[in-house]
Design an enzyme around this catalytic site. Structure first.
Site, PDB file in Angstrom:
ATOM      1  N   PHE A  38       0.824  -1.224   0.000  1.00 40.84           N
ATOM      2  CA  PHE A  38       0.000   0.000   0.000  1.00 40.84           C
ATOM      3  C   PHE A  38       0.856   1.271   0.000  1.00 40.84           C
ATOM      4  O   PHE A  38       0.435   2.291   0.525  1.00 40.84           O
ATOM      5  CB  PHE A  38      -0.972  -0.002   1.187  1.00 40.84           C
ATOM      6  CG  PHE A  38      -1.657  -1.318   1.406  1.00 40.84           C
ATOM      7  CD1 PHE A  38      -2.506  -1.832   0.425  1.00 40.84           C
ATOM      8  CD2 PHE A  38      -1.439  -2.061   2.549  1.00 40.84           C
ATOM      9  CE1 PHE A  38      -3.122  -3.064   0.592  1.00 40.84           C
ATOM     10  CE2 PHE A  38      -2.045  -3.293   2.733  1.00 40.84           C
ATOM     11  CZ  PHE A  38      -2.897  -3.799   1.753  1.00 40.84           C
ATOM     12  N   GLU A  70      -5.342   1.214  -7.450  1.00 40.43           N
ATOM     13  CA  GLU A  70      -5.583   2.376  -6.591  1.00 40.43           C
ATOM     14  C   GLU A  70      -6.874   3.143  -6.886  1.00 40.43           C
ATOM     15  O   GLU A  70      -7.568   3.575  -5.962  1.00 40.43           O
ATOM     16  CB  GLU A  70      -4.391   3.333  -6.676  1.00 40.43           C
ATOM     17  CG  GLU A  70      -3.147   2.738  -6.058  1.00 40.43           C
ATOM     18  CD  GLU A  70      -1.915   3.546  -6.363  1.00 40.43           C
ATOM     19  OE1 GLU A  70      -1.439   4.256  -5.482  1.00 40.43           O
ATOM     20  OE2 GLU A  70      -1.427   3.451  -7.504  1.00 40.43           O
TER      21      GLU A  70
END
Ligand SMILES: Cc1cc2nc3c(=O)[nH]c(=O)nc-3n(C[C@H](O)[C@H](O)[C@H](O)COP(=O)(O)OP(=O)(O)OC[C@H]3O[C@@H](n4cnc5c(N)ncnc54)[C@H](O)[C@@H]3O)c2cc1C
Ligand code: FES
Ligand code: FES
EC number: 1.2.3.7
Length: 1372
Positions: free
Chosen positions: A835, A1300
């Site tokens: 992430f 994303e």
């Protein structure tokens, strides 16, 4: 065997027993107790002393479930086995004597065959990074096992587990990747009551296949009866029968079998000796310092019959102190269905999570509250139930107190023991009271408000009330004869009774006026201590719960509804109850599998999914430690700007096992103090004379084990001095004032669009200098930062790093050690989540290990503990925004002028890239003209970095906040305003230039309309309106939000080699961080090699392909895995390599076919190529040009929420998403990315607070304080459609990114909440005299946590309502 005989045999065996015996996955383990450290946890043992590495360490606090194992206990008297989950990070090894442990690899594995749980998790695409998956598997398995114990499971491979229970099975386990929906579906697939149609996208059956029997055959077989898994080992049964108790006096750990024995042991323990009573040991998850304290003796109290007692009769319920919470729930539920006990049980089910409740005891909980003021639920509800406790005190023998009295006493001394708790039956309490008449009714209710509805979160406030009431014709109302109001966990020492209110109410008829007076008293009584977070919110909850309890008993209500008299039911708004959110999660997916480039385009199962589920997938910390390995722990600054005077140990005593503390002074002369060699320069590894922020790494402590290193790091004292230093800069405003700014290179600066002066001049309305702000968000990858450095010959270093950017880790290490880059090799196989957090932030971790390894010439590794990880890594950029916007009367915006202040922290990191990200996402709308000024503020806080969708998520929200503002200014529906401001293709081109692509690629307007239709958006808006008109305490909101997300690809190398047996090895720089990169790459290799057409099917080819770990010396210029495009870029590099191979192989194939006259098989072709010495390895560096490298992604989401305006709780009723994936390379993987990203975005918008103290030190540093979404906080109904948009000639096989962009769509939830809150405010407006008070153009902060939502709905909404009601009556 007679009971007496067993006892005698046990007593006999005690004399000789010197070791503990247990089983792990059926294997026998025997450990000499004399050599055991009793503070060793089960996870320590499993991970360090056995090959069973499937148990993962995610938090060490009982808060994540990554370490869950199944514990089985055999009762020789009843000949019965109990199986339940436990958190191995809290369970002490000594406490499992005689037990059998099953880990995920014990359920099944690659050698013995996977378990159906593993296979279904894989087939339902329910694993991404895989770090949580073994724990999930065990939790699911345990649920199945227990469901199928008591009754035979139904035929045809189903379980007794109901679909509703399946949902709860994983409610205590955290997953940061999947968004939970597929996990729940995998678990539900075992339930006999599941409708197959309700199960999500999976590899077993297609949607619409109606033949249930046929579909079921495709599911991996679950047959409880014949399963050999988890049979309690016979050898262990025998050993248990032969002797299971140790001589309690001999060892540091002992398990006394009677109170008198315990008493004897306690009194024998010399004065001052550190002794500890242990039951489940789960308290060490909260009091983590306890794990590090050294105790001389541990006394396990769970084998003492008096403490294990369970009695339920007409007098009440007695629970021994060592009864687990799970067992207590079972007992309280009982068969007689007593309402109060049921309610206690329901409440207790929300304490912690299942695996903590399974070992955590009632007594342990009460002692935590009594001794250490733990914010307990149990004590509050038991005080309300008028429970009493029995204590064996060191001085005065056995004593009995009410729980309330006990809590108020000084902390119980360590030699006294809580024996049992008694909950009296109501009738026994009533008999004692005077004045109770036969027609009185007993009411009992418990309450808690916490961020997660199913538990695993401490309450902001809990409460439990009992009341004895009766209906009085004479007084025309309900009279309270007696009541008890207990409140807890709100920031006071103990559960507290609101006695003044109790006294006030006693004898009164409940009326609105009485309630108002009582609330006045309550607010004076329930006051959190100074320093408690959200004090106003907590006090308001006390009022809320009080009102919920008594509100329906007021005169008026009685006249209209006296349902409570019959059923004892108390509740508000009965009409609302029937409209409660759906109990079960449901979902729908619409997905097109593209066949054109098969197997590319198919939703094939993720590579290595079963390995992840069984826990065999190897992460860095699973690599066995090389001989002589050392372990590190970081020492970080707690001061924002200070001189480091000295680093020393407490009492100047170096703890045993510590080998040294490495600082910048240890950097070799040829090297440099660099911990990050990033994209915009380098950053320090260690602070030098001065530390520049709290959380900055000062030193690296090296010790013999990870545990020792962590313990010792806590014993380090850093002496600081701040003399003659400027004050630190701790806010963006200060940074601007002191010109503490980072430069943004011209090419990264945001360019204005159009003429802002003109744009503003064209406006008919303006909103000027409006403000917005955002906090940070932590990555919360389940695997924290980790690295292993192994010195090699000739001053070389091999480093295993959990990194998204091994190439830069490599450069950093070489620079730090001062060696040529060819002396360093960095290997990364996979990350347990990234992430963005394992880009720059992985570099210092690996560099510190390499430096220590180089200095000590021994391997050095670290697995950073969760707290240090949270404090040192920084997370997302907080920011403050000021904007002015001009618009026409119809809402069309003509100009937006914006200034952003970004809190960058102490170093640049990737921050110069942020403005572009923010601007790109913001430009999803046509602003007419846009002027955009960003300042990168250098502050004395830990450096912020890229977190999934960095900048874009804020950019998208800023745009929505402006839309909301304009809408409320003009009183026009915000959906209209959004629509009016969506781009045309022309304006899109103006704002996004080449990234806009060709006109047909702009699918957003089409998706916008399509979603309205598919989600029934417009009809549902009407339903929401109706709901809001007819419900006082729950308000709904619905919101549709678009997202635009720009991506660009980078240079990406790759290599494909064919080995002599025809198997294929693929090397790509992209790291498998859970996003399915390996799977897509494999598919691409199979497709591309399949073009040679050797009669081999794509499935056969897929099996021949292996993607291997990234190795920075094998494939150079690997760059970073991030920005959503690594999968497609790596796939493209592989496609090019495969094309090269095909080109080489085709002539061979033609010649061979001619020669043999028969079809050429893949194997014969490869053999022939080897014979001809063809180069069977092709490498490339794919370099995208601007037309392929940068493009826009589109998606739209509509979310509907329900807000409880009394508590501030939000339920996401439904989310619909349509996301344009181009021609998806793998729709199963992309679906996972869409759902997972959305749920992570949900965390940002609704739940996650990453807070700092006044020195800039992160204080939300654990699973206790940082709450990521769990299965009970995701949308109840979650529908995702992957738009299979047409050809994109410039894309990789027409695909688009998915990693994303979908995160941005979670803004729809926040906007829907704002809409619901607006409704609440409008309602207050109707109750309020002061119309000025209510601002409908408010900004709802991010995250909109429960306290925030409640505050905006009105902390005093109950009071306002009552005042209004009373006034209304007066007016009549
Ligand atoms: C992740 C997590 C979430 C939680 N959430 C909640 C929650 O929401 N609400 C809530 O109420 N609780 C919550 N808890 C607390 C949980 O209920 C307690 O940790 C548990 O009940 C403690 O029991 P134990 O047997 O493990 O105690 P232990 O850890 O074994 O003991 C706790 C303390 O009590 C002492 N002790 C134990 N037994 C006795 C005895 N008989 N006499 C004297 N001293 C004794 C021990 O020496 C120790 O100091 C949570 C815990 C965890 C780990
Ligand atoms: S590691 Fe044990 S619960 Fe998180
Ligand atoms: S798959 Fe669950 S945390 Fe990654």
């Amino acid at each position: 065997m007679g009971e007496q005989k067993v006892i005698e045999e046990i007593e006999e065996a005690m004399k000789s027993k010197t070791s503990m015996v247990f089983a792990i996955n059926g294997e026998r383990f025997e450990l000499e107790l004399s050599s055991l450290d009793p503070s060793t946890t089960l996870i320590d043992f499993l991970r360090n002393k056995t090959p069973f590495k499937s148990v993962k360490l995610g938090c060490g606090e009982g808060g994540c479930g990554a370490c869950v194992v199944l514990l089985s206990k055999y009762d020789p008297l009843l000949e019965k086995v109990d199986d339940f989950t436990v958190s191995s990070c809290l369970t002490l090894l000594c406490s499992i004597d005689g037990c059998s442990i099953t880990t995920s690899e014990g359920l099944g594995n690659s050698r013995a065959g996977f378990h159906a749980v593993h296979e279904r998790i894989a087939g339902f695409h329910a694993t991404q990074c895989g770090f949580c998956t073994p724990g999930m598997s065990v939790s699911m398995f345990s649920a199945l096992l227990n469901a199928d114990k008591s009754h035979p499971p139904p035929h045809n491979g189903f379980s007794n587990l109901t679909a509703a229970e399946a949902e709860k099975a994983v409610s205590g386990n955290l997953c940061r990747c999947t968004g939970y929906r597929p996990l729940v579906d995998a678990c539900k697939s075992f339930s006999a009551d599941v409708d197959i149609e309700d199960l999500g996208y999976n590899s077993f059956c297609k949607k619409g296949e109606q033949n249930r029997a046929e579909v079921l055959k495709t599911l991996p077989c679950y047959d409880h009866a014949t399963s050999q898994v988890c049979k309690f080992p016979e050898f262990l049964k025998e050993e248990i029968k032969n002797g299971m108790v140790l001589d309690p006096r001999k060892y540091r750990w002992s398990s006394p079998v009677s109170v008198s024995e315990l008493q004897g042991l306690l009194s024998e323990a010399e004065n001052g000796m550190a002794v500890k009573l242990v039951a489940g040991n789960t308290s060490t998850g909260y009091y983590k310092e306890e794990k590090q304290r050294t105790y001389e003796r541990f006394f396990d109290v769970r084998r003492i019959p008096e403490l294990a007692v369970v009695r339920r009769d007409e007098k009440g319920v007695e629970l021994g102190a060592a009864v687990t919470i799970s067992k207590a729930i079972e007992v309280l539920r009982g068969e007689e269905n007593v309402s109060m006990l049921e309610k206690l049980a329901d409440h207790m089910e929300k304490i912690a999570n299942r695996f903590v409740r399974n070992t955590g005891t009632v007594g342990g909980n009460i002692m935590m509250a009594q001794r250490k003021q733990f914010p307990s639920d149990l004590t509050t509800i038991l005080v309300a139930a008028r429970a009493t406790v029995k204590i064996m005190s060191s001085g005065s023998g056995q004593e009995e107190f009410t729980l309330e009295e006990f809590l108020q006493q000084p902390p119980l001394d360590t030699k006294s023991v809580l024996l049992s708790i008694e909950i009296p039956s109501w009738s026994s309490v009533k008999v004692k009271k005077n004045g109770s008449s036969s027609d009185t009714h007993f009411l009992f209710e418990t309450y808690r408000a916490a961020p997660r509805p199913l538990g695993n979160a401490l309450a902001f406030l809990n409460a439990a009330f009992s009341a004895e009431v009766s209906l009085s014709e004479e007084l025309d109302g309900i009279v309270v004869h007696d009541c008890l109001l207990a409140f807890g966990a709100y920031g006071t020492k103990h559960a507290h009774r609101a006695r003044k209110v109790e006294d006030f109410l006693t004898g009164k008829v409940i009326t609105d006026e009485v309630l108002m007076d009582a609330i006045g008293l309550l607010k004076d009584e329930i006051v959190p201590d100074k320093g408690t977070l959200n004090p106003g919110y907590r006090s308001s909850l006390a009022v809320t719960f009080f009102f919920e309890f008594f509100g329906s008993l007021t005169q008026t209500n009685v006249k209209t509804s006296n349902g409570w008299l019959n059923g004892g039911e108390v509740g508000l708004d009965h009409e609302v109850e029937s409209l409660k959110p759906e109990a079960m999660l449901s979902s729908a997916q619409q997905i097109v599998e593209n066949q054109e480039h098969s197997p590319v385009g198919k939703g094939i199962v993720k590579a290595g999914a079963c390995l992840q589920a069984s826990g065999e997938a190897v992460y860095v910390d699973d690599i066995p430690s090389p001989e002589n390995c050392l372990y590190g722990a970081f020492i970080y600054s707690t001061m924002p700007l200070a001189r480091i005077k000295s680093i020393r140990f407490k009492e100047n005593r170096v703890p045993e096992g510590v080998l040294g503390i490495i600082t910048y002074k240890d950097i070799p002369k040829s090297g440099k103090n660099i911990g990050t060699k990033g994209f915009f320069g380098s950053d320090l590894l260690f602070a030098e004379e001065i530390t520049h922020c709290a959380g900055q790494i000062i030193a690296f402590l090296v010790a013999d084990s990870q545990k020792l290193a962590d313990v010792a790091a806590n014993l380090v004292v850093v002496d600081y001095d701040t003399e003659n230093l400027e004050p630190p800069i701790l806010s963006v405003e200060e940074a601007v004032e002191r010109s503490s700014l980072f430069e943004i290179f011209p090419r990264l600066r945001c360019k204005p669009v159009g003429d802002i002066t003109k744009g503003m001049a064209e406006a008919e309305h303006k909103i000027l200098a409006s403000k917005l702000s955002f906090g940070s968000q932590y990555f919360f990858y389940m695997e924290t930062q980790t690295a292993l450095a192994v010195p090699d010959e000739d001053n070389c270093m091999v480093v295993y790093s959990s990194s998204q950017v091994p190439e830069y880790v490599h450069r950093t290490i070489a620079g730090c050690l001062g060696v040529p880059e060819h002396n360093v090799r960095v290997i990364t196989r996979r990350c347990g989540g990234g992430f963005g957090g394992k880009v720059t932030k992985s570099m210092p971790v690996a560099a510190a290990c390499a430096l220590a390894a180089s200095k000590m010439q021994r391997p050095v590794r670290i697995y950073v503990n969760r707290k240090t990880d949270m404090i040192t890594t920084g997370g997302r950029h907080p920011m403050k925004v000021t904007y002015s916007v001009g618009f026409k009367a119809n809402g069309k915006i003509t100009g937006l002028d914006m200034e952003l202040l970004l809190e960058v922290g102490i170093s640049e990191d990737i921050s110069p890239l942020m403005p572009k990200g923010i601007q790109c996402a913001l430009m999803k709308y046509d602003w007419g003209a846009l002027s955009f000024d960003v300042k990168l503020c250098k502050t004395n806080t830990v450096s912020r970095t890229a977190v999934r969708a960095p900048g874009d998520v804020q950019g998208t929200y800023i745009a929505e906040a402006i839309m909301e503002k304009v809408a409320s200014y003009l009183s026009i529906d915000v959906d209209e305003i959004r629509k009016v401001n969506l781009h045309t293709y022309e304006s899109l081109k103006l704002f996004h230039n080449a990234q806009a692509g060709e006109s047909p690629e702009y699918t957003l307007p089409m998706i916008w309309d399509k979603l309205a239709e598919s989600s029934g958006f417009n009809q549902r808006r009407k339903v929401v309106e109706e709901f809001n008109a007819s419900n006082k305490w729950r308000k709904r909101g619905i919101s549709r939000v678009p997202a635009v997300y720009g991506v660009s690809m980078r240079l990406t190398p790759g290599r494909v080699s064919v080995l002599s047996d025809g198997s294929v090895v693929v090397e790509v720089p992209g790291i498998e961080i859970g996003q399915g990169l390996w799977t897509k790459v494999k598919q691409m290799a199979a497709f591309s090699l399949g073009l040679i057409q050797c009669g081999t099917t794509s499935d056969e080819l897929l099996k021949k392909i292996r993607v291997v770990q990234s190795d920075t010396l094998s494939l150079v210029q690997g760059s970073v895995t991030g920005g959503s495009t690594s999968s497609e870029a790596s796939s493209e590099a592989v496609r090019i390599c495969c094309d090269g191979l095909v080109e080489r192989l085709l002539p061979v194939k033609t010649a061979l076919a001619e020669q043999t006259g028969a079809p050429v098989t893949w194997d014969s072709l490869i053999s022939q190529a080897y014979l001809q010495s063809i180069n069977m390895s092709v490498s490339t560096a794919y370099s995208p040009d601007i037309s392929t490298g940068a493009y826009l992604n589109y998606g739209v989401a509509a979310s509907e929420v329900e807000v409880n305006i009394l508590t501030g709780e939000t339920t996401i009723l439904r989310t619909d998403i349509i996301y344009d994936c181009g021609k998806s390379l793998n729709p199963a993987v992309d679906l996972g990315q869409i759902e997972g990203a959305f749920v992570q975005g949900l965390g940002f918008f609704m739940l996650e607070e990453y807070l700092m103290n006044s020195d800039g030190l992160i204080v939300t540093d654990s699973t206790w304080t940082y709450k990521i979404p769990t299965v009970d906080t995701i949308p109840r109904q979650f529908n995702v459609e992957i738009l299979n948009s047409g050809q994109h000639k410039n894309r990789v096989l027409s695909s688009k990114a998915s990693g994303e962009p979908p995160l941005l769509l979670a803004a729809s939830v926040h906007c829907a909440v704002r809409a619901a809150v607006t409704e609440a405010k409008k309602q207050i407006l109707t109750w309020s005299n002061n119309q000025q008070e209510i601002d409908l153009t408010f900004e709802l902060p991010v995250p909109a946590t429960m306290p925030v939502v409640k505050e905006f709905c009105g902390l005093d909404v109950v009071e306002k309502y009552l005042e209004w009601k009373v006034q209304q009556r007066k007016n009549v």
